[in-house]
Structures are given as C-alpha cells and as structure tokens.
Design an enzyme around this catalytic site. Structure first.
Site, PDB file in Angstrom:
ATOM      1  N   HIS A  13      57.535  26.782  37.840  1.00 10.51           N
ATOM      2  CA  HIS A  13      57.474  25.150  37.510  1.00 10.51           C
ATOM      3  C   HIS A  13      57.499  24.257  38.533  1.00 10.51           C
ATOM      4  O   HIS A  13      57.341  23.112  38.515  1.00 10.51           O
ATOM      5  CB  HIS A  13      58.342  24.840  36.452  1.00 10.51           C
ATOM      6  CG  HIS A  13      59.733  24.964  36.683  1.00 10.51           C
ATOM      7  ND1 HIS A  13      60.596  26.398  37.310  1.00 10.51           N
ATOM      8  CD2 HIS A  13      60.648  24.085  36.982  1.00 10.51           C
ATOM      9  CE1 HIS A  13      62.023  25.797  37.620  1.00 10.51           C
ATOM     10  NE2 HIS A  13      61.976  24.458  37.504  1.00 10.51           N
ATOM     11  N   LEU A  16      52.638  24.106  42.811  1.00  5.57           N
ATOM     12  CA  LEU A  16      51.733  23.500  42.495  1.00  5.57           C
ATOM     13  C   LEU A  16      50.850  23.417  40.960  1.00  5.57           C
ATOM     14  O   LEU A  16      50.848  22.260  40.512  1.00  5.57           O
ATOM     15  CB  LEU A  16      50.343  23.802  43.500  1.00  5.57           C
ATOM     16  CG  LEU A  16      48.771  23.151  43.143  1.00  5.57           C
ATOM     17  CD1 LEU A  16      49.044  21.560  43.688  1.00  5.57           C
ATOM     18  CD2 LEU A  16      48.075  23.892  44.302  1.00  5.57           C
ATOM     19  N   SER A 109      42.442  34.434  40.785  1.00  5.83           N
ATOM     20  CA  SER A 109      42.110  33.523  41.759  1.00  5.83           C
ATOM     21  C   SER A 109      40.601  33.843  42.070  1.00  5.83           C
ATOM     22  O   SER A 109      40.303  34.989  42.138  1.00  5.83           O
ATOM     23  CB  SER A 109      43.042  33.560  42.852  1.00  5.83           C
ATOM     24  OG  SER A 109      42.564  33.216  43.968  1.00  5.83           O
ATOM     25  N   SER A 110      39.932  32.942  42.446  1.00  3.71           N
ATOM     26  CA  SER A 110      38.612  33.217  42.706  1.00  3.71           C
ATOM     27  C   SER A 110      38.197  34.077  44.172  1.00  3.71           C
ATOM     28  O   SER A 110      37.264  34.688  44.172  1.00  3.71           O
ATOM     29  CB  SER A 110      37.723  31.784  42.901  1.00  3.71           C
ATOM     30  OG  SER A 110      38.339  31.156  44.230  1.00  3.71           O
ATOM     31  N   CYS A 111      39.496  34.213  44.731  1.00  4.63           N
ATOM     32  CA  CYS A 111      39.074  35.040  46.007  1.00  4.63           C
ATOM     33  C   CYS A 111      39.228  36.757  45.644  1.00  4.63           C
ATOM     34  O   CYS A 111      39.119  37.555  46.225  1.00  4.63           O
ATOM     35  CB  CYS A 111      40.291  34.806  46.982  1.00  4.63           C
ATOM     36  SG  CYS A 111      42.069  35.459  46.660  1.00  4.63           S
ATOM     37  N   TYR A 138      46.581  40.392  48.341  1.00  3.35           N
ATOM     38  CA  TYR A 138      46.731  39.510  47.344  1.00  3.35           C
ATOM     39  C   TYR A 138      45.678  39.622  46.218  1.00  3.35           C
ATOM     40  O   TYR A 138      46.042  39.797  45.054  1.00  3.35           O
ATOM     41  CB  TYR A 138      46.487  38.016  48.046  1.00  3.35           C
ATOM     42  CG  TYR A 138      46.596  36.861  46.906  1.00  3.35           C
ATOM     43  CD1 TYR A 138      47.644  36.409  46.261  1.00  3.35           C
ATOM     44  CD2 TYR A 138      45.360  36.350  46.631  1.00  3.35           C
ATOM     45  CE1 TYR A 138      47.855  35.437  45.594  1.00  3.35           C
ATOM     46  CE2 TYR A 138      45.480  35.433  45.756  1.00  3.35           C
ATOM     47  CZ  TYR A 138      46.753  34.866  45.262  1.00  3.35           C
ATOM     48  OH  TYR A 138      46.599  33.862  44.331  1.00  3.35           O
ATOM     49  N   LYS A 142      46.444  40.329  42.113  1.00  2.97           N
ATOM     50  CA  LYS A 142      45.890  39.751  41.014  1.00  2.97           C
ATOM     51  C   LYS A 142      44.892  40.339  40.231  1.00  2.97           C
ATOM     52  O   LYS A 142      44.975  40.177  39.118  1.00  2.97           O
ATOM     53  CB  LYS A 142      44.908  38.470  41.843  1.00  2.97           C
ATOM     54  CG  LYS A 142      45.949  37.331  42.282  1.00  2.97           C
ATOM     55  CD  LYS A 142      46.724  36.460  41.332  1.00  2.97           C
ATOM     56  CE  LYS A 142      47.790  35.809  41.425  1.00  2.97           C
ATOM     57  NZ  LYS A 142      48.438  34.857  40.313  1.00  2.97           N
ATOM     58  N   HIS A 181      46.560  26.213  52.370  1.00  2.00           N
ATOM     59  CA  HIS A 181      45.335  26.425  52.192  1.00  2.00           C
ATOM     60  C   HIS A 181      44.687  25.230  52.962  1.00  2.00           C
ATOM     61  O   HIS A 181      45.291  24.346  53.599  1.00  2.00           O
ATOM     62  CB  HIS A 181      44.999  26.232  50.779  1.00  2.00           C
ATOM     63  CG  HIS A 181      45.021  27.686  49.959  1.00  2.00           C
ATOM     64  ND1 HIS A 181      46.037  27.596  49.389  1.00  2.00           N
ATOM     65  CD2 HIS A 181      44.265  28.736  50.247  1.00  2.00           C
ATOM     66  CE1 HIS A 181      46.121  28.936  48.705  1.00  2.00           C
ATOM     67  NE2 HIS A 181      45.055  29.652  49.251  1.00  2.00           N
ATOM     68  N   TRP A 204      39.804  24.746  61.923  1.00  5.38           N
ATOM     69  CA  TRP A 204      39.743  26.261  62.166  1.00  5.38           C
ATOM     70  C   TRP A 204      38.247  26.758  61.812  1.00  5.38           C
ATOM     71  O   TRP A 204      37.751  26.160  60.522  1.00  5.38           O
ATOM     72  CB  TRP A 204      40.770  27.070  61.122  1.00  5.38           C
ATOM     73  CG  TRP A 204      42.300  26.616  61.376  1.00  5.38           C
ATOM     74  CD1 TRP A 204      42.562  26.092  62.490  1.00  5.38           C
ATOM     75  CD2 TRP A 204      43.191  27.289  60.761  1.00  5.38           C
ATOM     76  NE1 TRP A 204      44.014  26.029  62.528  1.00  5.38           N
ATOM     77  CE2 TRP A 204      44.505  26.788  61.319  1.00  5.38           C
ATOM     78  CE3 TRP A 204      43.287  27.953  59.712  1.00  5.38           C
ATOM     79  CZ2 TRP A 204      45.847  27.066  61.050  1.00  5.38           C
ATOM     80  CZ3 TRP A 204      44.655  28.341  59.203  1.00  5.38           C
ATOM     81  CH2 TRP A 204      45.789  27.870  59.995  1.00  5.38           C
TER      82      TRP A 204
HETATM   83  P1  GDP Z   1      40.137  31.024  51.787  1.00  5.55           P
HETATM   84  O1  GDP Z   1      39.501  30.222  50.964  1.00  5.55           O
HETATM   85  O2  GDP Z   1      41.011  31.987  51.170  1.00  5.55           O
HETATM   86  O3  GDP Z   1      39.583  31.352  52.996  1.00  5.55           O
HETATM   87  O4  GDP Z   1      41.439  30.137  52.314  1.00  5.55           O
HETATM   88  P2  GDP Z   1      41.749  28.687  53.069  1.00  5.55           P
HETATM   89  O5  GDP Z   1      41.872  27.598  52.093  1.00  5.55           O
HETATM   90  O6  GDP Z   1      42.809  28.883  53.841  1.00  5.55           O
HETATM   91  O7  GDP Z   1      40.594  28.537  54.310  1.00  5.55           O
HETATM   92  C1  GDP Z   1      39.361  27.921  53.802  1.00  5.55           C
HETATM   93  C2  GDP Z   1      38.291  27.866  54.952  1.00  5.55           C
HETATM   94  O8  GDP Z   1      38.860  26.572  55.853  1.00  5.55           O
HETATM   95  C3  GDP Z   1      38.281  28.955  56.028  1.00  5.55           C
HETATM   96  O9  GDP Z   1      37.057  28.867  56.375  1.00  5.55           O
HETATM   97  C4  GDP Z   1      39.327  28.529  57.064  1.00  5.55           C
HETATM   98  O10 GDP Z   1      38.947  28.960  58.538  1.00  5.55           O
HETATM   99  C5  GDP Z   1      39.107  26.813  57.143  1.00  5.55           C
HETATM  100  N1  GDP Z   1      40.071  25.796  57.589  1.00  5.55           N
HETATM  101  C6  GDP Z   1      39.736  24.927  58.570  1.00  5.55           C
HETATM  102  N2  GDP Z   1      40.903  24.336  59.110  1.00  5.55           N
HETATM  103  C7  GDP Z   1      41.828  25.044  58.230  1.00  5.55           C
HETATM  104  C8  GDP Z   1      43.438  24.755  58.250  1.00  5.55           C
HETATM  105  O11 GDP Z   1      43.786  24.055  58.916  1.00  5.55           O
HETATM  106  N3  GDP Z   1      44.024  25.737  57.437  1.00  5.55           N
HETATM  107  C9  GDP Z   1      43.612  26.788  56.593  1.00  5.55           C
HETATM  108  N4  GDP Z   1      44.118  27.451  55.810  1.00  5.55           N
HETATM  109  N5  GDP Z   1      41.912  26.874  56.765  1.00  5.55           N
HETATM  110  C10 GDP Z   1      41.422  26.051  57.634  1.00  5.55           C
END
Ligand code: GDP
Length: 315
Positions: A13, A16, A109-111, A138, A142, A181, A204
């Site tokens: 609780h 997010l 989760s969609s992953c 992970y 799930k 994320h 990134w």
């Molecule tokens: P994913 O959906 O499981 O891949 O998780 P994320 O939300 O961590 O990353 C999604 C995409 O965003 C990936 O291609 C990352 O490389 C990109 N990305 C770009 N900048 C960032 C950052 O600052 N943090 C994270 N977590 N991902 C980033």
C-alpha cells in the site's frame, strides 16, 4: 461481489500501485481497506502471512506488492528480484486459498512476454518464446505468479484472476537515479539539470526503443473494474494501446520540466527490448479505457514530485 463494507486487502500500500488502489477504493467509499504493513508482516514469510490472514480475514485481495525496478536494477540484482517476487505471491496466494478469500487479483507485468513477440502483444503470446535478458529473472517470478492463480483456480476452484499492466508511472513512484524506470528517472534528471542550469541531459540507450505508459490512477481504476467484472482464468492486458519512442518520451518530459535543455544519448547503456506495446482489445471489449494522456500524466506527476521532493530525499 465487492461491496462498500467488504474487507479488502491491498498489499504494497505504500508503493506506486498499492497506494493508487487504496486511493481509488477509499475515494469510491469502500470503508474497510486493509493493509499488511511491512512492520506488521514480511510478505515473504509464510508463517507471518498465514497469521496475518487468520487475524484479519480479508474477503478480497489486491495482491499488487512487488519488488520492481528499471532496466539497470533488474539486470544487476536478478537474484533479489526473483526471490522477493516469488516468495510474496507464494505466501499470499496460499494464505488466500486457505482462509477462503472470495476473490484475488494478481498483477503481472508486460515485460514477462517474450522479447520478440508480435506487436501489439496479445495475451496469447505468453510463454511462446525466449524472454528479454535484462529482466528475465523478474519475468520468471511474475510468470509463476500468473500460473499460481490458474493452478489455485484449477485445483481448488479459487476465483484468482491476473492482469498484465504495461509500464506505469505516477505519484509514489521510485525516482532513484539508477534503480528507477525510465519515466521517473528522466523526470528527476531533467529536474536536476533545470536546477543546476545544465546545457544537456543524458538519456540511456539510443532513444529508439518504443514503450507504452499508463498512469497509475488509470491502472487502479482498471484493477477495481476487473475485480468487479472479470472472472476468467487467463490474464488480461491493461494499457493504453499507444506507444512512444524513448526519445519522444524524453521530449515530452523536457517540455514540461526544462524546455531549453538539449538531449544526448549514451549508447553504452542497454536499450532492452525494442518494443513493448500491449493489445488492449480484450479489456476495451469489456468496457474499460484509459483516461490520462501522457502529457497530462507527466505534468501531474511532475507537480507531485516537486511538492514531495523533500520527503523523497528523506527515504
Ligand atoms: P524496461 O521497459 O524494462 O526496458 O525498463 P526501463 O523503464 O528501465 O527502460 C526503458 C528504456 O528507457 C530502455 O531502453 C532504457 O535504456 C531507456 N532509458 C533512457 N534513459 C533512462 C533512464 O534514465 N533510466 C532508465 N531506467 N531507463 C532509461
């Protein structure tokens, strides 16, 4: 049927998703929303969870607690992600069955869909191919949660359902610079750049992967909708059905937080799966659709982040 006086447990609780489900339930007049606070019970501990269920006797359970993290956290701490998530659903589902819970909702989760499955991803794609390496541990935890819902349903006739949310964001998210994320991670980085007057912000990866983002208040609404209307064994996708590139996401956040700054891309960081868009036609056919646009959601999340920064830092 979920009634205003039903005893409803929401695990996680403070997180997010859990905090959004609690807000949604209380906002609709549900009077008996229970939580299993971390100080009272460790959800990975079977004995503690059994005791908690015996003492509190929930009738409905939103099992939305989980250890979650972004691409960096998942790829560097796979053992922790697997253990915590596996243990939490193993204990909670068993206790729910044992104490005769009327209905339980579990979130995947969609992953957890195969890395290269056809887009938009249909529910039938589950377990049809290899997983994305950066979050496979992970994902396996799930998947075993989804399977557990079906197994309790088959063996014991429990009404345990599962839903598969896309990438979520909103208030109470994790804004940690490395563990988070992409959406909250970038929001924080743009905010820090704005404060220091930096000329550019680093994203990134290449910026080309595509992701779908759902505001957590919309997810909470969908969870309550499914608790009221969905009783099938198979999982059901929850998303918007719309995706953007990471570059477009970064531009949306930049326009809200710090419009003057330039974007640079650090291609030494992983891109992860190239695209992850859910097919939400099954949920739409039942009569549910998302409400919050990405732009509106980024704006309200940023407002929340700014007003809560002090307390976030304290944690
Ligand atoms: P994913 O959906 O499981 O891949 O998780 P994320 O939300 O961590 O990353 C999604 C995409 O965003 C990936 O291609 C990352 O490389 C990109 N990305 C770009 N900048 C960032 C950052 O600052 N943090 C994270 N977590 N991902 C980033």
């Amino acid at each position: 049927m979920l009634e205003k006086g039903s005893r409803i447990l929401v695990t996680g609780h403070r997180g997010l998703v859990g905090s959004a489900v609690v807000r949604r339930l209380k906002g609709s007049g549900f009077e008996s929303v229970l939580n299993a606070d971390r100080n009272a019970v460790d959800l990975r501990d079977s004995r503690g969870v059994d005791q908690w269920f015996d003492d509190n006797r929930p009738e409905f359970v939103f099992h939305v607690a989980g250890r979650v993290g972004g691409i960096w956290a998942n790829s560097t701490q796979p053992a922790d992600f697997l253990y915590d998530n596996l243990m939490m659903h193993a204990t909670v589902l068993r206790a729910a069955w044992r104490t005769g819970v009327t209905k339980l909702l579990y979130l995947g989760s969609s992953c957890i869909y195969p890395r290269d499955c056809p887009q938009p991803i249909k529910e039938e794609s589950l377990l049809t191919g290899p997983l994305e390496k950066t979050n496979d541990a992970y994902a396996i935890a799930k998947i075993s949660g989804l399977m557990s819902c079906e197994a309790y349903r088959r063996q014991h006739g429990c009404n345990f359902i599962s839903a598969m949310p896309t990438n979520l964001y909103g208030q109470n998210d994790n804004f940690h610079p490395e563990q988070s994320h992409v959406l909250p991670g970038l929001m924080r980085r743009f905010d820090e750049a704005r404060k220091s007057g930096a000329e550019s912000v680093t994203i990134w990866g290449s910026g080309s992967p595509r992701r779908e983002f759902l505001h957590v208040d919309d997810l909470a609404d969908a969870c309550v909708f499914l608790m009221e209307h969905y009783n099938e064994p198979g999982t059901i996708n929850v998303g918007t059905g719309v995706d953007v590139t990471i570059r477009e996401l970064a531009e949306t956040i930049r326009d809200v937080v710090y419009p003057e700054v330039k974007l640079t891309f650090d291609t030494s960081k992983p891109d992860g799966t190239p695209r992850k868009l859910l097919d939400v036609s099954r949920l739409e056919a039942l009569g549910w659709r998302y409400r919050t646009s990405l732009k509106e959601g980024v704006r309200s999340t940023y407002d929340w982040y700014r007003s809560n920064q002090a307390s976030l830092r304290a944690h």
